[in-house]
Write a protein that holds these residues in place. Structure first.
Motif, PDB file in Angstrom:
ATOM      1  N   ALA A   1      88.693  53.746  40.510  1.00  0.00           N
ATOM      2  CA  ALA A   1      88.370  53.141  41.801  1.00  0.00           C
ATOM      3  C   ALA A   1      88.428  54.170  42.919  1.00  0.00           C
ATOM      4  CB  ALA A   1      89.331  51.982  42.078  1.00  0.00           C
ATOM      5  N   ALA A   2      89.452  55.021  42.899  1.00  0.00           N
ATOM      6  CA  ALA A   2      89.592  56.037  43.945  1.00  0.00           C
ATOM      7  C   ALA A   2      88.461  57.059  43.872  1.00  0.00           C
ATOM      8  CB  ALA A   2      90.952  56.723  43.833  1.00  0.00           C
ATOM      9  N   GLN A   3      88.126  57.494  42.664  1.00  0.00           N
ATOM     10  CA  GLN A   3      87.032  58.466  42.523  1.00  0.00           C
ATOM     11  C   GLN A   3      85.697  57.861  42.960  1.00  0.00           C
ATOM     12  OE1 GLN A   3      87.422  59.701  38.386  1.00  0.00           O
ATOM     13  NE2 GLN A   3      88.419  61.618  38.993  1.00  0.00           N
TER      14      GLN A   3
ATOM     15  N   HIS B   1      84.856  46.230  46.865  1.00  0.00           N
ATOM     16  CA  HIS B   1      84.880  45.175  45.851  1.00  0.00           C
ATOM     17  C   HIS B   1      84.423  45.812  44.544  1.00  0.00           C
ATOM     18  CE1 HIS B   1      85.196  41.992  48.997  1.00  0.00           C
ATOM     19  NE2 HIS B   1      84.558  42.915  49.699  1.00  0.00           N
ATOM     20  N   SER B   2      85.181  45.609  43.476  1.00  0.00           N
ATOM     21  CA  SER B   2      84.873  46.345  42.254  1.00  0.00           C
ATOM     22  C   SER B   2      85.169  45.524  41.008  1.00  0.00           C
ATOM     23  CB  SER B   2      85.675  47.648  42.215  1.00  0.00           C
ATOM     24  OG  SER B   2      87.076  47.376  42.215  1.00  0.00           O
ATOM     25  N   TYR B   3      84.507  45.920  39.910  1.00  0.00           N
ATOM     26  CA  TYR B   3      84.730  45.325  38.595  1.00  0.00           C
ATOM     27  C   TYR B   3      84.966  46.421  37.566  1.00  0.00           C
ATOM     28  CZ  TYR B   3      83.302  40.686  40.168  1.00  0.00           C
ATOM     29  OH  TYR B   3      83.240  39.486  40.820  1.00  0.00           O
ATOM     30  N   PHE B   4      85.968  46.206  36.736  1.00  0.00           N
ATOM     31  CA  PHE B   4      86.225  47.079  35.602  1.00  0.00           C
ATOM     32  C   PHE B   4      85.467  46.502  34.412  1.00  0.00           C
ATOM     33  CE2 PHE B   4      89.792  47.476  38.476  1.00  0.00           C
ATOM     34  CZ  PHE B   4      89.999  48.844  38.530  1.00  0.00           C
ATOM     35  N   LEU B   5      84.486  47.238  33.908  1.00  0.00           N
ATOM     36  CA  LEU B   5      83.571  46.711  32.900  1.00  0.00           C
ATOM     37  C   LEU B   5      83.950  47.086  31.470  1.00  0.00           C
ATOM     38  CD1 LEU B   5      80.268  47.580  34.808  1.00  0.00           C
ATOM     39  CD2 LEU B   5      81.575  45.442  34.875  1.00  0.00           C
ATOM     40  N   ARG B   6      84.406  48.324  31.284  1.00  0.00           N
ATOM     41  CA  ARG B   6      84.798  48.802  29.959  1.00  0.00           C
ATOM     42  C   ARG B   6      85.975  49.756  30.116  1.00  0.00           C
ATOM     43  NH1 ARG B   6      79.178  48.760  29.780  1.00  0.00           N
ATOM     44  NH2 ARG B   6      78.268  47.633  27.994  1.00  0.00           N
ATOM     45  N   PRO B   7      86.817  49.883  29.086  1.00  0.00           N
ATOM     46  CA  PRO B   7      87.892  50.889  29.153  1.00  0.00           C
ATOM     47  C   PRO B   7      87.303  52.286  29.260  1.00  0.00           C
ATOM     48  CG  PRO B   7      88.271  49.338  27.347  1.00  0.00           C
ATOM     49  CD  PRO B   7      86.871  49.098  27.832  1.00  0.00           C
TER      50      PRO B   7
ATOM     51  N   ARG C   1      77.440  51.071  50.399  1.00  0.00           N
ATOM     52  CA  ARG C   1      77.153  51.882  49.224  1.00  0.00           C
ATOM     53  C   ARG C   1      77.532  51.129  47.944  1.00  0.00           C
ATOM     54  NH1 ARG C   1      74.547  54.119  52.480  1.00  0.00           N
ATOM     55  NH2 ARG C   1      74.677  56.289  53.178  1.00  0.00           N
ATOM     56  N   ARG C   2      76.759  51.386  46.896  1.00  0.00           N
ATOM     57  CA  ARG C   2      77.081  50.861  45.571  1.00  0.00           C
ATOM     58  C   ARG C   2      77.258  52.047  44.633  1.00  0.00           C
ATOM     59  NH1 ARG C   2      72.734  47.014  43.731  1.00  0.00           N
ATOM     60  NH2 ARG C   2      71.538  48.945  43.443  1.00  0.00           N
ATOM     61  N   VAL C   3      78.294  51.997  43.810  1.00  0.00           N
ATOM     62  CA  VAL C   3      78.600  53.100  42.895  1.00  0.00           C
ATOM     63  C   VAL C   3      78.757  52.548  41.481  1.00  0.00           C
ATOM     64  CG1 VAL C   3      80.137  55.039  42.385  1.00  0.00           C
ATOM     65  CG2 VAL C   3      79.855  54.270  44.761  1.00  0.00           C
ATOM     66  N   VAL C   4      78.129  53.199  40.521  1.00  0.00           N
ATOM     67  CA  VAL C   4      78.303  52.857  39.108  1.00  0.00           C
ATOM     68  C   VAL C   4      78.907  54.072  38.404  1.00  0.00           C
ATOM     69  CG1 VAL C   4      77.184  52.173  36.958  1.00  0.00           C
ATOM     70  CG2 VAL C   4      76.364  51.255  39.132  1.00  0.00           C
ATOM     71  N   ALA C   5      80.010  53.848  37.698  1.00  0.00           N
ATOM     72  CA  ALA C   5      80.653  54.905  36.922  1.00  0.00           C
ATOM     73  C   ALA C   5      80.223  54.778  35.463  1.00  0.00           C
ATOM     74  CB  ALA C   5      82.174  54.790  37.025  1.00  0.00           C
TER      75      ALA C   5
ATOM     76  N   CYS D   1      91.566  56.579  49.853  1.00  0.00           N
ATOM     77  CA  CYS D   1      91.386  56.762  48.409  1.00  0.00           C
ATOM     78  C   CYS D   1      92.728  56.838  47.680  1.00  0.00           C
ATOM     79  CB  CYS D   1      90.550  58.006  48.136  1.00  0.00           C
ATOM     80  SG  CYS D   1      88.834  57.851  48.656  1.00  0.00           S
ATOM     81  N   LEU D   2      93.711  57.468  48.280  1.00  0.00           N
ATOM     82  CA  LEU D   2      95.031  57.539  47.655  1.00  0.00           C
ATOM     83  C   LEU D   2      95.703  56.167  47.616  1.00  0.00           C
ATOM     84  CD1 LEU D   2      96.221  60.913  49.193  1.00  0.00           C
ATOM     85  CD2 LEU D   2      95.926  60.446  46.754  1.00  0.00           C
ATOM     86  N   ALA D   3      95.551  55.379  48.673  1.00  0.00           N
ATOM     87  CA  ALA D   3      96.090  54.018  48.660  1.00  0.00           C
ATOM     88  C   ALA D   3      95.385  53.176  47.600  1.00  0.00           C
ATOM     89  CB  ALA D   3      95.944  53.383  50.037  1.00  0.00           C
ATOM     90  N   THR D   4      94.089  53.381  47.428  1.00  0.00           N
ATOM     91  CA  THR D   4      93.338  52.689  46.388  1.00  0.00           C
ATOM     92  C   THR D   4      93.884  53.054  45.010  1.00  0.00           C
ATOM     93  OG1 THR D   4      91.351  52.653  47.770  1.00  0.00           O
ATOM     94  CG2 THR D   4      91.043  52.368  45.386  1.00  0.00           C
TER      95      THR D   4
END
Length: 297
Positions: free
Chosen positions: A40-42, A61-67, A90-94, A203-206
């Protein structure tokens, strides 16, 4: 500055490989997957690097999709959804191994005046009066089925000075209590020089916000949690609202509670206050919280 904080800052300093594409590394964790707070921070770092100067993050707002695989790099692709007069979205996909593992939407705003009110900060002991995480774990090591987890946990959290106001779940396992958990935290070192920017503190608090929020779910059921193995859990989604300026290298009170748990999921919500009482952040997270299959008979 603690070496672990130096390493964390290096972890958040993403490599830019294209205009809106960044690459990040991972570090070892207590569990064999990438720590959710790191992803999330990255992702927020990646989003922030595409935002015009002078606009601060006000929500994510975020979703964890896969490990995540800690042994592989993570590629963050940023979509520039909107640049308005006051707000930027902005939208970000990891992505790892060709598959999305995390999705984040973040909004940034030019600071402006407006109405102002907040919930008051609860009365709690000051952080200097409380034991460090190392002292807490060492003092109650006999409550853990596997003490070898202690060095790994301390190493994973060494960049942060985190202190529980009340006993953490593993200490009171077997004793249900009110679903509320409070911790003080700050980075293990001052942030100054060129790196001392509002986005870094956010980002650090996140990063820290994903460490303890679901503890409040465990307390309501007398569960020791991830360290004792009496539940299996993982973050599902995570949302944060940044209300007022704060510094991650100064003490912040993380006041967490759980309004509900059902269907194999638990909900945590929290408010983060600065040492002088300002409400800086609101956090909400839902996670998988399952009991071991053996308990189902």
């Amino acid at each position: 500055m603690h070496q672990a904080l130096v390493s964390l800052l290096d972890l958040l300093d993403l490599e830019q490989i294209e205009r809106d594409i960044f690459r990040g590394r991972s570090t070892s964790a207590v569990i064999p997957r990438v720590f959710g707070g790191q992803v999330a921070a990255q992702a927020l770092v990646a989003a922030g690097r595409t935002v015009p100067e002078g606009r601060d993050a006000h929500s994510l707002h975020s979703y964890f999709l896969r490990p995540g695989d800690p042994g592989a790099p993570i590629v963050y692709t940023v979509d520039r959804i909107r640049d308005g007069r006051s707000f930027t979205t902005r939208r970000v996909v990891a992505v790892q191994h060709g598959q999305p593992i995390f999705h984040l939407s973040a909004s940034f705003q030019t600071p402006e005046p407006g109405l102002d009110h907040q919930y008051p900060m609860p009365a709690v002991p000051g952080p200097e009066t409380l034991p460090t995480a190392e002292e807490t774990l060492t003092r109650h090591a006999d409550r853990l089925p596997d003490r070898s987890v202690i060095p790994r946990l301390l190493d994973a959290r060494a960049a942060v000075d985190l202190r529980y106001v009340d006993a953490p779940p593993f200490v009171t396992a077997g004793e249900a209590r009110a679903p509320r958990s409070q911790v003080w935290f700050r980075t293990n070192g001052q942030l100054d020089g060129p790196i001392d920017r509002p986005l870094l503190h956010v980002c650090l608090a996140t990063y820290v916000s994903d460490m303890t929020l679901l503890d409040s779910v465990l307390l309501a059921h007398g569960r020791g949690g991830w360290l004792t193995g009496d539940v299996v859990g993982a973050s599902l989604d995570h949302a944060m609202w940044f209300h007022r300026p704060f510094r991650a290298d100064e003490w912040l009170l993380y006041d967490q509670e759980s309004p509900s748990a059902s269907g194999g999921r638990g909900l945590g919500q929290a408010r983060i206050h600065t040492r002088d009482g300002a409400l800086a952040i609101t956090v909400i997270q839902e996670g998988v919280v399952r009991v071991p299959r053996a308990e189902h008979g």
